[in-house]
Design a protein around this motif. Sequence first.
Motif, short mmCIF file in Angstrom:
data_model
loop_
_atom_site.label_atom_id
_atom_site.label_comp_id
_atom_site.label_asym_id
_atom_site.label_seq_id
_atom_site.Cartn_x
_atom_site.Cartn_y
_atom_site.Cartn_z
N MET A 155 0.83 -1.21 0.00
CA MET A 155 0.00 0.00 0.00
C MET A 155 0.86 1.26 0.00
O MET A 155 1.94 1.30 0.60
N PRO A 156 0.40 2.34 -0.66
CA PRO A 156 1.09 3.63 -0.57
C PRO A 156 1.02 4.19 0.85
O PRO A 156 0.31 3.67 1.71
N SER A 157 1.72 5.27 1.09
CA SER A 157 1.71 5.89 2.42
C SER A 157 0.31 6.32 2.81
O SER A 157 -0.08 6.24 3.98
N ARG A 158 -0.46 6.78 1.82
CA ARG A 158 -1.83 7.21 2.07
C ARG A 158 -2.71 6.77 0.91
O ARG A 158 -2.26 6.74 -0.24
N VAL A 159 -3.94 6.45 1.18
CA VAL A 159 -4.94 6.15 0.17
C VAL A 159 -6.25 6.79 0.61
O VAL A 159 -6.40 7.20 1.76
N ILE A 160 -7.18 6.87 -0.32
CA ILE A 160 -8.51 7.37 0.00
C ILE A 160 -9.41 6.18 0.30
O ILE A 160 -9.53 5.26 -0.52
N TRP A 200 -4.18 6.74 6.36
CA TRP A 200 -2.73 6.63 6.49
C TRP A 200 -2.41 5.17 6.78
O TRP A 200 -2.88 4.60 7.76
N THR A 201 -1.60 4.57 5.92
CA THR A 201 -1.33 3.14 6.05
C THR A 201 -0.03 2.90 6.82
O THR A 201 0.85 3.77 6.89
N GLU A 222 3.60 1.17 7.30
CA GLU A 222 4.66 0.84 6.36
C GLU A 222 4.71 -0.67 6.11
O GLU A 222 4.70 -1.46 7.05
N GLY A 223 4.73 -1.04 4.84
CA GLY A 223 4.81 -2.44 4.46
C GLY A 223 3.48 -3.16 4.41
O GLY A 223 3.43 -4.34 4.03
N LYS A 224 2.38 -2.48 4.75
CA LYS A 224 1.08 -3.13 4.73
C LYS A 224 0.66 -3.41 3.28
O LYS A 224 0.90 -2.61 2.38
N THR A 225 0.04 -4.55 3.05
CA THR A 225 -0.41 -4.93 1.72
C THR A 225 -1.93 -4.92 1.65
O THR A 225 -2.62 -5.06 2.67
N GLY A 226 -2.44 -4.77 0.46
CA GLY A 226 -3.89 -4.75 0.24
C GLY A 226 -4.20 -4.35 -1.19
O GLY A 226 -3.33 -3.90 -1.94
N ASP A 227 -5.44 -4.52 -1.59
CA ASP A 227 -5.87 -4.18 -2.94
C ASP A 227 -6.32 -2.73 -2.98
O ASP A 227 -7.16 -2.30 -2.17
#
Length: 755
Positions: free
Chosen positions: A298-303, A318-319, A321-326
């Motif tokens: 995941m990027p640093s931030r997503v909507i 705010w994600t 660091e290193g977290k994965t997801g679609d």
Amino acid sequence: MEQADYHHNKRRRSMDSAPEMPGISCEHAMSSSLAGMISAFNQLPPSDKAVFAKYIADSTKRSLTASDGTIAHSVAKDVIHACIQCQRIIVTHPSENQPLYNNMRSIVTSMRCSKEDLIQGFTDESILFVWIFCLLNDGLQQFKFDVSKTCIPISKQGQLQDSSIGNGTDDLDYICRENGVIVQLTMISSSLATAPVSEVLLSISYAVESFLVDQLWDVRPQPESNTEYGAFFRKYASKREMGPFRVFSPSDDPAASYITSRPANQDVTSDASFRMARTLLARCHESHDGCPKPRGVMPSRVIDIGVKKPISFVRLHWTEEGKTGDYAALSYCWGGEQPVKSTRATAQDYTDGIRFSKFPKTLQDAMLSVNRLGLRYIWIDCICIIRDDPEDVAREIAKMPQIFQEAFVTISASCARSMHEGFLHARDSTPETRLKLPFKTPKGSIGSIVLEKPRRYSPEQEPISLRAWTLQEHMLSPRILDYGSRELWWICRTIKQYDNGGDPADLEENSLEPGSNLTSIDRTSLDSWRSTLHDYTRRFLTFPGDKFPAISGIAADYGEIFNSEYLAGLWHCAFPSELLWSTARSDISRPAVQRAPSWSWASVDGEISHKWCPRSIHCALVVLECRVTPVSLSAPYGSINPVLSYLKVKGEMKKFEWSQDRQILMAWTDDRFPGCLPLGRSQADADEIIPSFEIRREDADKTISTYDAIRYTPTFETRKTLVWGLIVTQYPTRGLLLVPVAGDCFRRVGVFFRL
């Protein structure tokens, strides 16, 4: 009485609106006295006769197309052509008894057309016959050329049928009248009779007029003197093919059981459209071996758009660091200043939540698309980057290549020129020409099919292709839903497929157009990099300082392939050749703030070319040292510090005078022959002011007559441009044009390629 008054008024309005013809009044034209009108018409001069004849023809056309007295509207684009002429040929579906070839079955339907048939079809503007004439014109090119060389007077040949209806049928003068044209439609389907039909091919065959061949035979050139007449005749007999055409049938037609393709879906917001997208997305992740399967870091931030429908509020997430997801990523055109963007002041508010209606239309459509695809998160640059924090901007821009590479899918708003236009609207996706033909099913029933020219994926025609950042975003994305101006396209490394309106379950991957993301160029060669760079430099940047970052991801990929150092946009493995880049136009400028050394293509704003970069060179230049200092050590392919970047070389230099048009190099001769001699051709890097030197007027006036044929005589201007030529390659001799800056330091201003 009321009916009579209605017709009287209707006729009166028609007469009042008709233009006045010279010499004949409208009342006279509408008179019941035919003899009187003909007599008056015959007394008109020829020019007035033509005007009046056109009026009569237009009136007749209006009466046929607008029986209610109103002006007929133009035919809509989505009207499918079907006329009596086109209905003469019935296409047949291949049966299971047809022989197999490459797991495909085919069957041919033929029709012989005489010259009269062809003229009638052309006169009736039959689409099928227009296609036939296109093929005929293409096939007769060489024959017509050979006939024209012998000066055979076609118009005086008594054997030829007079075709006076227009230039479109002139080609019929060259074909055999007895044989006419054989028209064939070949339907090709997969091995099962009930499988979707892949394509239909249109072909014609014909023989040329024998008396014309006889005359060509009599004047044939010497190399053909031993040719047999039969072989000479057959070389002009031709067969031409057009297609393949896409075939579809309406769902309620008898042909629908055998032709599973449907009219292209123009409603990209429909359930069918998103069902198609979800099917292709899942299939790519599950079964496409040639498509990357990113971990989804995941990027640093997503909507976070949530899971509720309709969408009311979204928030900045705010994600860790290193977290994965679609997640999805959005590729789009800004088209101006963003009305909604994250800053130090607004980031916390957006984290708490922001009303969906505050976003511009393109961003809203992107969130709606992601929601209907079954995803929860989307990355959009203006919200996920803190725009007024230089450190955050530099860090996140450096991560953008990875963001698009790791995305589950990229949403491309290709048709939107700005963030305010949106892309979820109905498309006028109908091709210019569609032809309806009768269709005979294997069971004997008669239905109908529609032929249309195949749809091609043409991203270069979309507004998004003008934005520099989007080239990288598209090339790095493993999967793209591309909302183009005409249709919705699915793009991955395995296939390209548009929303054809069919059932996703009927899609056969071996029948889909193969795709290599957005380019079919071999991405392992230097030529492919240069082709990509050519495309990139013709695009525009909102911020000129993004010149290197906006292509850094692509450059990083090529860096791994070439295993070579990246020196301000040039590859060390081919450095001398790379130095010979040139600009594609003469009106290119330099950025207001320097971002690259002058020997780098990034030092100019505009399209560049590598046409003067030889594949194999005899290098005349020795590179002593090249230092390029990146702004951030964590972004070696990103922005550089031009002040701390330089190139030291050793080579031969020559002093030249440069013409005002920047196209000619000249050198002063010795004292016995004062004046300027043209020595070579050149091209400037940019439209800029270059320091010049002063010469005396009396020197400029001197010429020597014996050298007039080769001498470049200067004008009476008293200032000339002095440049130095640094030879880079020999055989051919090419190099760089330089101007001194200080001491032994020079700045590049152009290239020379003929010396």
